[in-house]
Motif scaffolding. Structure first.
Motif, PDB file in Angstrom:
ATOM      1  N   HIS A  16      -6.167   0.831  -5.415  1.00  0.00           N
ATOM      2  CA  HIS A  16      -6.117   2.057  -6.207  1.00  0.00           C
ATOM      3  C   HIS A  16      -4.678   2.542  -6.400  1.00  0.00           C
ATOM      4  CE1 HIS A  16     -10.516   3.017  -4.804  1.00  0.00           C
ATOM      5  NE2 HIS A  16     -10.453   2.015  -5.653  1.00  0.00           N
ATOM      6  N   TYR A  20      -2.818   2.902  -9.911  1.00  0.00           N
ATOM      7  CA  TYR A  20      -2.378   4.249 -10.297  1.00  0.00           C
ATOM      8  C   TYR A  20      -0.919   4.251 -10.734  1.00  0.00           C
ATOM      9  CZ  TYR A  20      -1.645   9.325  -9.882  1.00  0.00           C
ATOM     10  OH  TYR A  20      -1.334  10.634 -10.131  1.00  0.00           O
ATOM     11  N   HIS A  21      -0.109   3.420 -10.070  1.00  0.00           N
ATOM     12  CA  HIS A  21       1.319   3.379 -10.368  1.00  0.00           C
ATOM     13  C   HIS A  21       1.696   2.229 -11.299  1.00  0.00           C
ATOM     14  CE1 HIS A  21       2.704   6.703  -7.876  1.00  0.00           C
ATOM     15  NE2 HIS A  21       1.797   6.336  -6.979  1.00  0.00           N
ATOM     16  N   ALA A  50      -9.008  -0.837 -10.177  1.00  0.00           N
ATOM     17  CA  ALA A  50      -9.411   0.565 -10.278  1.00  0.00           C
ATOM     18  C   ALA A  50     -10.877   0.778  -9.934  1.00  0.00           C
ATOM     19  CB  ALA A  50      -9.140   1.101 -11.681  1.00  0.00           C
ATOM     20  N   TRP A 265       0.961   8.427  -1.481  1.00  0.00           N
ATOM     21  CA  TRP A 265       0.204   7.677  -2.478  1.00  0.00           C
ATOM     22  C   TRP A 265      -1.304   7.810  -2.243  1.00  0.00           C
ATOM     23  CZ3 TRP A 265       3.880   2.974  -1.582  1.00  0.00           C
ATOM     24  CH2 TRP A 265       5.073   3.190  -2.299  1.00  0.00           C
ATOM     25  N   GLU A 268      -2.368  11.044  -3.679  1.00  0.00           N
ATOM     26  CA  GLU A 268      -2.380  11.002  -5.140  1.00  0.00           C
ATOM     27  C   GLU A 268      -3.665  10.382  -5.679  1.00  0.00           C
ATOM     28  OE1 GLU A 268       2.443  10.607  -5.999  1.00  0.00           O
ATOM     29  OE2 GLU A 268       1.168   8.822  -5.958  1.00  0.00           O
ATOM     30  N   VAL A 269      -4.079   9.247  -5.109  1.00  0.00           N
ATOM     31  CA  VAL A 269      -5.281   8.598  -5.642  1.00  0.00           C
ATOM     32  C   VAL A 269      -6.540   9.372  -5.258  1.00  0.00           C
ATOM     33  CG1 VAL A 269      -4.189   6.326  -5.737  1.00  0.00           C
ATOM     34  CG2 VAL A 269      -5.487   6.971  -3.693  1.00  0.00           C
ATOM     35  N   SER A 272      -6.782  12.183  -7.812  1.00  0.00           N
ATOM     36  CA  SER A 272      -6.711  11.832  -9.227  1.00  0.00           C
ATOM     37  C   SER A 272      -8.055  11.912  -9.925  1.00  0.00           C
ATOM     38  CB  SER A 272      -6.160  10.409  -9.375  1.00  0.00           C
ATOM     39  OG  SER A 272      -7.118   9.451  -8.900  1.00  0.00           O
ATOM     40  N   TYR A 275     -10.747   7.245  -8.833  1.00  0.00           N
ATOM     41  CA  TYR A 275     -11.108   6.162  -7.920  1.00  0.00           C
ATOM     42  C   TYR A 275     -12.155   6.614  -6.917  1.00  0.00           C
ATOM     43  CZ  TYR A 275      -6.541   4.837  -9.767  1.00  0.00           C
ATOM     44  OH  TYR A 275      -5.491   4.587 -10.599  1.00  0.00           O
TER      45      TYR A 275
END
Length: 282
Positions: A16, A20-21, A50, A265, A268-269, A272, A275
């Motif tokens: 993920h 994402y990046h 993903a 990170w 972040e996922v 988001s 995921y």
């Protein structure tokens, strides 16, 4: 014994984060050695990073030949041999990423400009020699389809060999390089943990973006010697790359702080909304 559920959770989160990046597209993949057997590894089935969400989306394969464990023929990546052959050749490597990142691809096809560490977060790329660029054409046999896929143990072994052997670490077999480029295809990076290999993959792509901007900026002033790319040592270019010592010490510094970007990170996922990790990502 390592908690397999926690390991698979980390592997799912790694997919993920890299998606994402924009390090992994729908075709990229990341693997991890099974530390409880040391003879198998885990990698997603034939799914984009993903949409991997649980253990049902992950396959287990033999390091020896890339075949599925228990003869499970459920679909897996054709290029899982990248992972099996690297893990077989380097027992102290535990995680592998294969990426088609567009920021890196130009450096696989332009012959007179080498991808090199331009800031401290990419010191792991090293500075002794240019990164190896694996040209699969050199490994093909006449009957092989020219589709660039590393889809057999033979091709996987040819790629794995390009990482070299660091003789200073013997009898432990360590690669000379953390990263190998693939002409017209992408790159592979390796590390001792999932967290570290995610860090490496992210900063390979990041370094490529920064380096490209530096080359364009220097070129706009008419003073960039592209042939040196920081390796000739003649000082003809305006771009100052990391030295050998700076690369080494930056790599050592970042090795012990890999938890810091990983924690961010993960957050972040998680937030988001893109995921799902059924095993939790904490």
């Amino acid at each position: 014994m390592v908690n397999t559920t926690a390991l698979l959770s980390t592997l799912i989160t790694a997919n993920h984060i890299l998606h994402y990046h924009n390090v992994l597209d729908a075709m990229g993949h990341v693997s991890v050695r099974n530390p409880n057997t040391n003879t198998t590894f885990f990698i997603a089935l034939q799914l984009g990073p993903a949409v991997i969400s649980g253990p049902q989306d992950i396959g287990e394969y033999l390091i020896e030949d890339g075949s599925p464990v228990n003869n499970n023929t459920q679909g897996g990546y054709a290029e899982r041999y990248i992972h099996s052959e690297i893990l077989k050749r380097y027992p102290d490597i535990n995680a592998v990423v294969h990426s088609h990142a567009e920021d890196v691809l130009p450096y696989t096809v332009v012959q007179n400009i080498h991808l090199a560490p331009i800031y401290h977060m990419a010191g792991f790329l090293g500075r002794d020699t240019p990164l190896p660029n694996f040209d699969i054409e050199d490994a093909y046999e006449p009957s092989d389809p020219r589709d660039f896929l590393v889809n057999s143990p033979r091709l996987g072994a040819a790629l794995a060999e390009r990482f070299g052997v660091n003789t200073t670490t013997l009898p432990s077999v360590s690669p000379v390089y953390t990263t190998v480029l693939q002409r017209g295809h992408g790159f592979v990076t390796v590390a001792r943990s999932v967290e570290q290999v995610v860090d490496y993959a992210y900063y390979v792509a990041s370094n490529a973006r920064v380096q490209t901007k530096a080359i364009l900026l220097a070129g706009s002033a008419g003073r960039q010697d592209c042939s040196s790319a920081g390796f000739s040592g003649n000082g003809t270019g305006d771009i100052k790359y990391l030295s050998r010592e700076e690369s080494r010490d930056s790599a050592n510094m970042n090795a012990w702080i890999v938890f810091k970007p990983w924690t961010q990170w993960v957050r972040e996922v998680e937030r988001s909304g893109l995921y799902v990790n059924e095993l939790g990502s904490g």
